[in-house]
Structure formats: structure tokens, C-alpha cells
Design a protein around this motif. Structure first.
Motif, mmCIF file in Angstrom:
data_model
loop_
_atom_site.group_PDB
_atom_site.id
_atom_site.type_symbol
_atom_site.label_atom_id
_atom_site.label_comp_id
_atom_site.label_asym_id
_atom_site.label_seq_id
_atom_site.Cartn_x
_atom_site.Cartn_y
_atom_site.Cartn_z
ATOM 1 N N VAL A 124 0.689 -0.930 -0.052
ATOM 2 C CA VAL A 124 -0.076 -0.031 0.238
ATOM 3 C C VAL A 124 0.590 1.706 0.096
ATOM 4 N N ALA A 125 1.770 1.115 0.857
ATOM 5 C CA ALA A 125 3.001 2.437 0.826
ATOM 6 C C ALA A 125 3.403 2.580 -0.743
ATOM 7 N N LEU A 126 3.991 1.899 -1.647
ATOM 8 C CA LEU A 126 4.340 1.706 -2.430
ATOM 9 C C LEU A 126 3.966 2.019 -3.699
ATOM 10 N N LEU A 127 2.560 1.744 -3.179
ATOM 11 C CA LEU A 127 1.074 1.836 -4.469
ATOM 12 C C LEU A 127 0.461 3.605 -4.478
ATOM 13 N N PHE A 128 1.155 4.044 -3.022
ATOM 14 C CA PHE A 128 0.694 5.316 -2.370
ATOM 15 C C PHE A 128 1.274 6.652 -3.195
ATOM 16 N N ASP A 129 2.935 6.352 -3.198
ATOM 17 C CA ASP A 129 3.877 6.470 -3.439
ATOM 18 C C ASP A 129 4.026 6.070 -4.837
ATOM 19 N N ALA A 130 4.024 5.559 -5.729
ATOM 20 C CA ALA A 130 3.301 5.551 -7.444
ATOM 21 C C ALA A 130 2.551 6.335 -7.801
ATOM 22 N N VAL A 131 1.237 6.212 -6.751
ATOM 23 C CA VAL A 131 -0.038 7.432 -7.362
ATOM 24 C C VAL A 131 0.288 8.733 -7.380
ATOM 25 N N GLY A 132 0.433 9.178 -6.055
ATOM 26 C CA GLY A 132 1.261 10.719 -5.781
ATOM 27 C C GLY A 132 1.781 11.474 -6.927
ATOM 28 N N LEU A 133 2.828 10.435 -6.769
ATOM 29 C CA LEU A 133 4.016 10.409 -7.785
ATOM 30 C C LEU A 133 3.331 11.162 -9.483
ATOM 31 N N VAL A 134 2.946 9.895 -9.782
ATOM 32 C CA VAL A 134 2.183 10.240 -11.392
ATOM 33 C C VAL A 134 1.425 11.276 -10.910
ATOM 34 N N LEU A 135 0.842 11.789 -9.910
ATOM 35 C CA LEU A 135 -0.314 13.021 -10.229
ATOM 36 C C LEU A 135 0.454 13.919 -9.897
ATOM 37 N N LEU A 136 1.651 13.842 -9.368
ATOM 38 C CA LEU A 136 2.243 15.295 -8.830
ATOM 39 C C LEU A 136 3.215 15.557 -10.258
ATOM 40 N N LEU A 137 3.711 15.086 -10.553
ATOM 41 C CA LEU A 137 4.279 15.025 -12.122
ATOM 42 C C LEU A 137 3.659 15.393 -13.219
ATOM 43 N N LEU A 138 2.271 14.913 -13.010
ATOM 44 C CA LEU A 138 1.462 15.430 -13.556
ATOM 45 C C LEU A 138 0.767 16.870 -14.081
ATOM 46 N N GLY A 139 0.523 16.918 -12.328
ATOM 47 C CA GLY A 139 -0.182 17.940 -12.594
ATOM 48 C C GLY A 139 1.280 19.346 -12.837
ATOM 49 N N ILE A 140 2.368 19.327 -12.722
ATOM 50 C CA ILE A 140 3.682 20.203 -12.785
ATOM 51 C C ILE A 140 3.968 20.435 -14.171
ATOM 52 N N LEU A 141 3.912 19.377 -14.860
ATOM 53 C CA LEU A 141 4.565 19.081 -16.264
ATOM 54 C C LEU A 141 3.813 19.467 -17.427
ATOM 55 N N ALA A 142 1.987 18.650 -17.024
ATOM 56 C CA ALA A 142 1.428 18.572 -18.159
ATOM 57 C C ALA A 142 0.743 20.151 -17.960
ATOM 58 N N LEU B 272 -4.178 18.927 -9.206
ATOM 59 C CA LEU B 272 -3.629 17.376 -9.696
ATOM 60 C C LEU B 272 -2.340 17.415 -8.574
ATOM 61 N N VAL B 273 -1.647 18.625 -8.437
ATOM 62 C CA VAL B 273 -0.419 18.946 -7.790
ATOM 63 C C VAL B 273 -1.080 18.740 -5.959
ATOM 64 N N TYR B 274 -1.914 19.432 -5.809
ATOM 65 C CA TYR B 274 -2.462 18.777 -4.062
ATOM 66 C C TYR B 274 -2.863 17.971 -3.984
ATOM 67 N N THR B 275 -4.026 17.471 -4.667
ATOM 68 C CA THR B 275 -4.116 15.766 -4.295
ATOM 69 C C THR B 275 -2.415 14.787 -4.245
ATOM 70 N N GLY B 276 -2.156 15.117 -5.193
ATOM 71 C CA GLY B 276 -0.660 14.096 -5.160
ATOM 72 C C GLY B 276 0.631 14.445 -4.358
ATOM 73 N N SER B 277 0.029 15.302 -4.178
ATOM 74 C CA SER B 277 0.846 15.436 -2.389
ATOM 75 C C SER B 277 -0.007 15.508 -1.355
ATOM 76 N N LEU B 278 -0.833 15.284 -1.000
ATOM 77 C CA LEU B 278 -1.569 14.549 0.097
ATOM 78 C C LEU B 278 -1.293 13.085 -0.212
ATOM 79 N N ILE B 279 -1.105 12.707 -0.862
ATOM 80 C CA ILE B 279 -1.184 10.961 -1.414
ATOM 81 C C ILE B 279 -0.254 10.619 -0.940
ATOM 82 N N LEU B 280 1.576 11.595 -1.046
ATOM 83 C CA LEU B 280 2.776 11.322 -0.326
ATOM 84 C C LEU B 280 2.975 11.072 0.866
ATOM 85 N N ALA B 281 2.259 12.482 1.114
ATOM 86 C CA ALA B 281 1.702 12.548 2.507
ATOM 87 C C ALA B 281 1.531 11.099 3.139
#
Length: 79
Positions: free
Chosen positions: A21-39, A47-56
Motif C-alpha cells: 500500500v505504501a509503494l502504491l501510494f508513492d507511485a500514484v502520488g508521484l504520478v499525479l504530482l508530476l502530471l500536475g507540474i508538467l502537463a 493534481l499537484v495538491y492531491t499528489g502531495s496529499l497522497i505522498l503525505a
């Protein structure tokens, strides 16, 4: 022979589900964060705020997994 035998034992610990679950949350959070920054999207801030919350939240799973895998010998426990 270096490739024939592993050097040490590798195990996931007692609670492999929390590790997954920790690895899954890391992957999903990182994808959302990078998608929000780069897309170039209109809802990039969501996307940036959701990715950051999931990583937290993934940090909670990492701390729980690590805490449940601490092994203390019976001699050191004051029972």
C-alpha cells in the motif's frame, strides 16, 4: 560464483500488505504530482495538491510498516 547465490536474505517483513500500500501510494502520488507540474492542464492545481496529499499519507503507511517490523529480543524487554 557471484551470480549463483545471493549474499543475504531479502524479505518484505511481517506486514507485506502495508508495504504494498505504501509503494502504491508513492507511485500514484508521484504520478499525479508530476502530471500536475508538467502537463498543460487547466486543473493542474488539483493534481499537484492531491499528489502531495497522497505522498503525505504514504508516509503514514511507511512509518506503520517500519514500526511493525522492529524486532526486540525477549532479553531486552522488561516483562
Amino acid at each position: 560464483m557471484l551470480l549463483g547465490r545471493p549474499w543475504g536474505r531479502c524479505h518484505l517483513g511481517r506486514c507485506a500488505l502495508l508495504l504494498g500500500v505504501a509503494l502504491l501510494f508513492d507511485a500514484v502520488g508521484l504520478v499525479l504530482l508530476l502530471l500536475g507540474i508538467l502537463a498543460p492542464l487547466d486543473y493542474w492545481d488539483f493534481l499537484v495538491y492531491t499528489g502531495s496529499l497522497i505522498l503525505a499519507f504514504s508516509l503514514l503507511f511507511w512509518v506503520t510498516w517500519y514500526s511493525l517490523n522492529i524486532e526486540v529480543p525477549l532479553e531486552k524487554l522488561d516483562l
